[in-house]
Design a protein around this motif. Structure first.
Motif, short mmCIF file in Angstrom:
data_model
loop_
_atom_site.label_atom_id
_atom_site.label_comp_id
_atom_site.label_asym_id
_atom_site.label_seq_id
_atom_site.Cartn_x
_atom_site.Cartn_y
_atom_site.Cartn_z
N LYS A 7 0.95 -16.30 2.50
CA LYS A 7 1.07 -14.66 2.87
C LYS A 7 -0.28 -14.05 2.82
N GLY A 9 -2.98 -10.86 3.10
CA GLY A 9 -2.92 -9.33 2.60
C GLY A 9 -3.90 -8.60 3.93
N GLY A 10 -3.93 -7.33 3.50
CA GLY A 10 -4.58 -6.39 4.42
C GLY A 10 -5.89 -6.90 4.99
N THR A 173 -6.09 -13.68 -0.14
CA THR A 173 -6.44 -12.19 -0.53
C THR A 173 -7.82 -12.08 -0.13
N ASP A 174 -8.64 -11.25 -0.76
CA ASP A 174 -9.98 -11.09 -0.40
C ASP A 174 -10.91 -11.62 -1.71
N VAL A 175 -10.15 -12.10 -2.87
CA VAL A 175 -10.89 -12.45 -3.79
C VAL A 175 -10.70 -13.96 -4.03
N GLY A 177 -9.07 -15.53 -6.57
CA GLY A 177 -8.20 -15.68 -7.36
C GLY A 177 -7.76 -14.57 -8.50
N VAL A 178 -7.28 -14.75 -9.41
CA VAL A 178 -7.17 -13.67 -10.64
C VAL A 178 -8.21 -13.89 -11.52
N TYR A 179 -8.89 -12.77 -11.82
CA TYR A 179 -10.10 -12.63 -12.73
C TYR A 179 -9.44 -11.98 -14.07
N ALA A 181 -10.69 -9.40 -14.94
CA ALA A 181 -10.89 -7.79 -14.73
C ALA A 181 -10.99 -7.75 -13.32
N ASP A 182 -11.12 -6.82 -12.58
CA ASP A 182 -11.31 -6.44 -11.11
C ASP A 182 -12.83 -6.82 -10.90
N PRO A 183 -12.93 -8.07 -10.33
CA PRO A 183 -14.44 -8.48 -10.07
C PRO A 183 -15.24 -7.48 -9.32
N ARG A 184 -14.54 -6.39 -8.69
CA ARG A 184 -15.32 -5.56 -8.02
C ARG A 184 -15.85 -4.50 -8.76
N ALA A 208 -3.82 -4.01 -12.00
CA ALA A 208 -4.35 -5.23 -11.02
C ALA A 208 -3.72 -5.77 -9.91
N LYS A 209 -3.99 -4.92 -8.85
CA LYS A 209 -3.09 -5.09 -7.68
C LYS A 209 -3.15 -6.32 -6.84
N VAL A 210 -4.20 -7.35 -7.31
CA VAL A 210 -4.35 -8.83 -6.76
C VAL A 210 -2.71 -9.28 -6.61
P1 ADP Z 1 -4.42 -7.63 -0.16
O1 ADP Z 1 -4.61 -6.76 0.66
O2 ADP Z 1 -4.64 -9.15 0.04
O3 ADP Z 1 -2.74 -7.70 -0.77
P2 ADP Z 1 -5.09 -6.31 -2.54
O4 ADP Z 1 -6.10 -5.06 -2.32
O5 ADP Z 1 -3.58 -5.82 -2.60
O6 ADP Z 1 -5.17 -7.41 -1.71
O7 ADP Z 1 -5.58 -6.83 -3.88
C1 ADP Z 1 -6.97 -7.49 -3.80
C2 ADP Z 1 -7.77 -6.81 -4.69
O8 ADP Z 1 -7.35 -6.89 -6.24
C3 ADP Z 1 -8.90 -7.20 -4.98
O9 ADP Z 1 -9.72 -7.07 -3.84
C4 ADP Z 1 -9.48 -6.65 -6.13
O10 ADP Z 1 -10.41 -5.58 -6.05
C5 ADP Z 1 -8.52 -6.13 -7.02
N1 ADP Z 1 -8.02 -6.59 -8.26
C6 ADP Z 1 -7.65 -5.97 -9.28
N2 ADP Z 1 -7.68 -6.71 -10.42
C7 ADP Z 1 -7.95 -7.76 -10.36
C8 ADP Z 1 -7.94 -9.01 -11.05
N3 ADP Z 1 -7.60 -9.02 -12.27
N4 ADP Z 1 -8.13 -10.17 -10.26
C9 ADP Z 1 -8.54 -10.18 -8.99
N5 ADP Z 1 -8.60 -9.37 -8.21
C10 ADP Z 1 -8.18 -7.91 -8.98
#
Ligand code: ADP
Ligand code: ASP
Ligand code: MG
Length: 406
Positions: A7, A9-10, A173-175, A177-179, A181-184, A208-210
């Protein structure tokens, strides 16, 4: 040979160059001998734009016409990715949900998947063709188009993995993996090698929308092997697992935040039945009130506080005004300047130390806690929005989550 659902993402499909990169990732799996079905989101930002168009014409309600508009973004990327794969010499075709079909109930903008027919996709596999499925969308038995809630392409991917008995569901996705906390937002956030379904579900539910929370729930129920990977760089990613050994000394696995909610306080509600009428009137309109707290006052009246999505406020306030007329409370106070911070970890089961650390850390910074709620493995607090970043970073440090960066 494994059967994989990939899959994207955007941001991974945000433009033609990104789509070409996605096509190369898919080709790599095909060249390794795997059978692949792909799920795509709309290009980054498109769904928000579509929401604003529909909202401008109909702000008071969410209907299946909104879903027709919202679902269109994924149609574009499914066709484009099929073209990009064909350009690499691979056989591929796009699938919209009605062509499979992915059958859902008829709840506007939050439909639930009832069944996925596999015949079309199995035929596609037999012909060595790569199906590219438009994520996020479904169809009712009356052939109405539906959508699966924001972030719903994740649910499409997991549901397809279940239906097609796939060996693994990879969410690109654009990170990396799962961190923790939000790495941004948290510079010292660490990438997790593994996280349990239960922890991931709590983190996802709390912002955590990852991964979309519903997709994690579905993966947990059907034991789908779920991985989170980057489409921008090659890295190990994070695997969502059933159980993992608690690393000594870590109570908390991650911290989630959201600033998408508003706090609503209703003043001087006359009696107990009033509570049911208020919360009931919201639920009847698919508006979910969370962190509900009642404060009994001396004269038999009480105040009621809860949070709900900011995007539901326009619809909620008129409903609450109606209840106010019927049962006669005195005021509705809305505060949009809040953030919710949630600490999550299987290590916090039966460990009270966590509550102490959380409150001490916030108190030392002069950050006032407005509402608290807990589950077995989560503690959430509502604070003033202006303290959100500071609270995230200090709690991340206080719970020993910081990565040692040089
Ligand atoms: P996609 O468009 O690929 O579905 P999303 O924007 O829905 O991507 O999810 C990815 C984003 O989730 C990341 O860019 C990051 O900012 C955010 N995010 C929030 N919490 C976390 C976390 N714990 N680990 C990784 N990413 C996280
Ligand atoms: N495009 C939809 C959204 O932005 C679905 C998704 O990205 O998963 O919510
Ligand atoms: Mg997403």
């Amino acid at each position: 040979m494994a059967r994989l659902i990939l899959k994207f993402g955007g941001t991974s499909v945000a433009n033609v160059v990104r789509l070409e990169q996605v096509a190369r990732i898919v080709k790599k799996e095909i060249d390794a001998g795997h059978q692949v079905a792909v799920v795509v989101s709309a290009m980054a930002g498109i769904t928000n734009e579509l929401v604003s168009f529909a909202h401008a014409l109909c702000p008071s309600d969410v209907t299946l016409e909104h879903d027709v508009v919202l679902a269109s973004g994924e149609q574009v990327t499914s066709g484009l990715l099929a073209l990009a794969l064909q350009r690499l010499g691979l056989k591929s075709r796009s699938y919209l949900s009605w062509q499979i079909p992915i059958l859902t109930d008829a709840s506007p903008s939050q439909a639930k998947i009832l069944n996925i027919a596999t015949h079309e996709l199995e035929t596609c596999f037999k012909e060595n063709c790569i199906p590219v499925v438009a994520g996020f969308q479904g169809v009712t038995e009356n052939r109405r188009v539906t959508t699966l809630g924001r972030g719903g392409s994740d649910a499409t991917a997991v549901a397809l993995a279940v239906a097609l008995k796939a060996d693994c569901c990879d969410i690109y996705t654009d990170v990396n993996g799962v961190y923790t906390a939000d790495p941004r937002l948290v510079f010292y956030a660490q990438k997790l090698e593994t996280i349990t379904y239960a922890e991931m579900f709590e983190l996802a539910s709390q912002g955590a929308k990852v991964l979309q929370a519903r997709s994690v729930e579905l993966a947990m129920k059907h034991k789908v092997k779920l991985r989170v990977l980057s489409s921008f760089s090659e890295s190990e990613g994070t695997t969502v697992v059933e159980e993992r050994n608690k690393v000594e000394g870590t109570l908390i696995s991650g911290i989630a935040h959201t600033q998408n909610e508003a706090k609503v306080t209703l003043i001087d509600i006359p009696d107990q039945n009033g509570m049911a009428a208020i919360v009931g009137s919201l639920f009847e309109h698919q508006i979910c009130a969370d962190m509900i707290v009642q404060n009994s006052l001396q004269d038999g009246k009480s105040n009621l506080t809860f949070v709900l999505q900011k995007s539901d406020l326009d619809r909620s306030v008129p409903l609450l005004e109606d209840v106010k007329k019927k049962i006669g409370f005195t005021d509705i106070i809305v505060n949009k300047e809040i953030a919710k911070i949630s600490v999550v970890g299987i290590g916090m089961r039966s460990n009270l130390e966590i509550v102490t650390i959380l409150f001490k850390t916030l108190a030392e910074r002069g950050i006032n806690v407005q509402i608290i709620s807990t589950s077995e493995i989560r503690l959430s607090v509502v604070i003033d929005l202006k303290h959100m970043s500071e609270a995230l970073e200090t709690l991340h440090t206080a719970f020993n989550l910081d990565e040692k960066k040089v």
